[in-house]
Design an enzyme around this catalytic site. Sequence first.
Site, mmCIF file in Angstrom:
data_model
loop_
_atom_site.group_PDB
_atom_site.id
_atom_site.type_symbol
_atom_site.label_atom_id
_atom_site.label_comp_id
_atom_site.label_asym_id
_atom_site.label_seq_id
_atom_site.Cartn_x
_atom_site.Cartn_y
_atom_site.Cartn_z
ATOM 1 N N ASP A 162 1.061 -2.193 0.104
ATOM 2 C CA ASP A 162 -0.118 -0.087 -0.077
ATOM 3 C C ASP A 162 0.515 0.652 -0.047
ATOM 4 O O ASP A 162 0.763 1.418 0.223
ATOM 5 C CB ASP A 162 -0.887 -0.215 1.119
ATOM 6 C CG ASP A 162 -1.416 -1.364 1.024
ATOM 7 O OD1 ASP A 162 -2.274 -1.085 0.235
ATOM 8 O OD2 ASP A 162 -2.265 -1.749 2.439
ATOM 9 N N HIS A 217 -4.320 -1.800 -6.201
ATOM 10 C CA HIS A 217 -3.461 -1.047 -6.636
ATOM 11 C C HIS A 217 -4.668 0.611 -7.089
ATOM 12 O O HIS A 217 -5.570 0.339 -7.862
ATOM 13 C CB HIS A 217 -2.717 -0.980 -7.767
ATOM 14 C CG HIS A 217 -1.349 -1.416 -7.181
ATOM 15 N ND1 HIS A 217 -0.622 -2.479 -8.030
ATOM 16 C CD2 HIS A 217 -1.212 -1.855 -6.907
ATOM 17 C CE1 HIS A 217 0.503 -2.860 -7.292
ATOM 18 N NE2 HIS A 217 -0.440 -2.760 -6.441
HETATM 19 P P1 IMP Z 1 -2.701 -13.111 1.715
HETATM 20 O O1 IMP Z 1 -1.022 -12.416 1.023
HETATM 21 O O2 IMP Z 1 -3.907 -12.704 2.088
HETATM 22 O O3 IMP Z 1 -2.259 -14.340 2.304
HETATM 23 O O4 IMP Z 1 -1.929 -11.675 2.879
HETATM 24 C C1 IMP Z 1 -0.428 -12.049 3.580
HETATM 25 C C2 IMP Z 1 0.088 -10.804 4.110
HETATM 26 O O5 IMP Z 1 0.056 -9.881 3.690
HETATM 27 C C3 IMP Z 1 -1.507 -9.994 5.047
HETATM 28 O O6 IMP Z 1 -1.246 -9.484 6.597
HETATM 29 C C4 IMP Z 1 -2.298 -9.106 4.267
HETATM 30 O O7 IMP Z 1 -2.876 -7.814 5.507
HETATM 31 C C5 IMP Z 1 -0.728 -8.476 3.886
HETATM 32 N N1 IMP Z 1 -1.177 -8.580 2.709
HETATM 33 C C6 IMP Z 1 -1.189 -9.149 1.391
HETATM 34 N N2 IMP Z 1 -1.337 -8.036 0.098
HETATM 35 C C7 IMP Z 1 -1.417 -6.720 0.866
HETATM 36 C C8 IMP Z 1 -0.825 -5.844 0.045
HETATM 37 O O8 IMP Z 1 -1.454 -5.380 -1.291
HETATM 38 N N3 IMP Z 1 -1.438 -5.157 0.425
HETATM 39 C C9 IMP Z 1 -1.055 -4.638 2.608
HETATM 40 N N4 IMP Z 1 -0.851 -5.786 2.605
HETATM 41 C C10 IMP Z 1 -0.913 -6.878 1.774
#
Ligand code: IMP
Length: 444
Positions: free
Chosen positions: A28, A56
Amino acid sequence: MAGTMGSSNSGHKTKGNATAVIGMQWGDEGKGKLVDLLSAEHDVVVRYNGGANAGHSVVIAGQRYALHLIPAGILSKGTLAVIGNGVVLDPDTLLKELDTLQSRGVDTSNLVISANAHVVMPYHKDEDAAREDTLKGGAGESPLTEIGTTRRGIGPAYADKVQRAAAVRARDLLRPELLRARIAQACRFKAPILGKQPDVEAMVATATQWGQRLAPMIRETTYLVHDQLRAGKRVMFEGANGTLLDVDHGTFPYVTGSNTGTAGIATGAGVPPTILTSAIGVMKAYSSRVGSGPMPTELSGDTAHRIRERGREYGTTTGRPRRVGWLDVVALRYAAMLNGITSLSVMLLDVLAGFDTIKVCTAYQLADGSTTDRFVADGPELAGAKPVYTDLPGFMDEIGAARSLAALPKPARAYLDFIQEKVGVSIGFVSIGPDREQTIIVGA
Ligand code: IMP
């Protein structure tokens, strides 16, 4: 120090024809805006990691676009948008995104999907949710808590890719017999995990429909990207998530399932690691994090509230309020080192207007009392680290209308100088608001 950037900085422009745009924090960071900005000078934009967990958001002429899977470069006319083999593809989200973009008049005919990208199936999302629910709140004496995933099936889809036995790739959506066999096999494996037998026939029907719609877009992309590079086209690799969420180098286990940085480009797009001619590191002027896991500079109370509201710190993908904190240059220096960052892009500087003092974490005090300026790439160990702060003077006036560094208040310029000195990389872009126009290109 203040004001030195404008005169001598030359690292901001993308050099050569292969640019990476990488998040340096926990995702982010504002990569979407930067990718959109740079799309005009690139012919191809490639996503190489992550899936529909990414969010995004791009604002063009006051219109906000939220993209999860489609490279943000699609918003730039004529740009070839590639979803590489390293992405885990959620066709449901992708098709919805395509429909929305088309209904808003965006030309999506330039989208190509790697035949080797793995598909996120409905059971991956169920499995993600089931695992998170099991971990929720910790079990008894267990120190483990949920990861706080986006529940988009990212981890289970990458796990099945490595498991191999029943993974579904985009190309399988076009091979009915194989598709049925793979789904049937996967459902057998998943039944004990989910506590129920998924409906194979319903899933085959859904996946077949996905295949019919996506067929014109699914193709070989490794040679495609190489052909473009050989033809002298300019290619941008659009990172998703952030460096500190990298499965190998982040705050494990509070990370995502892919290699989020420049290292992921080689595997996720099929290009050699030596290909990159520039790597732009995108960072917020402060820190934010969604989900569980340590963030040493995390804030609470009024300061956190003010940053969250001014920065609109609510997840693009899940709507969750983001945790926010002061800037952490220990983490940024690490991210710059890991990724070979050649230029920094500082986003959301405007959010910090109105604070008397801005704090920056320049070292950690560890649980044993020692101090370090090196990042700790482990969730539980980083949780014991306390930030050592340097206080810098804040700036009171709003800065959204500034169009040059010289137009920024002196303390804001001093803050930027401090960042580039501590991270050791020069700043190329400063974003002072969501619109394209609210971007200062340093030295331009
Ligand atoms: P997952 O990618 O859904 O397995 O999530 C794993 C960790 O990465 C969690 O803490 C999510 O909140 C974080 N996360 C995954 N993608 C993003 C993103 O694009 N922005 C911020 N946090 C992310």
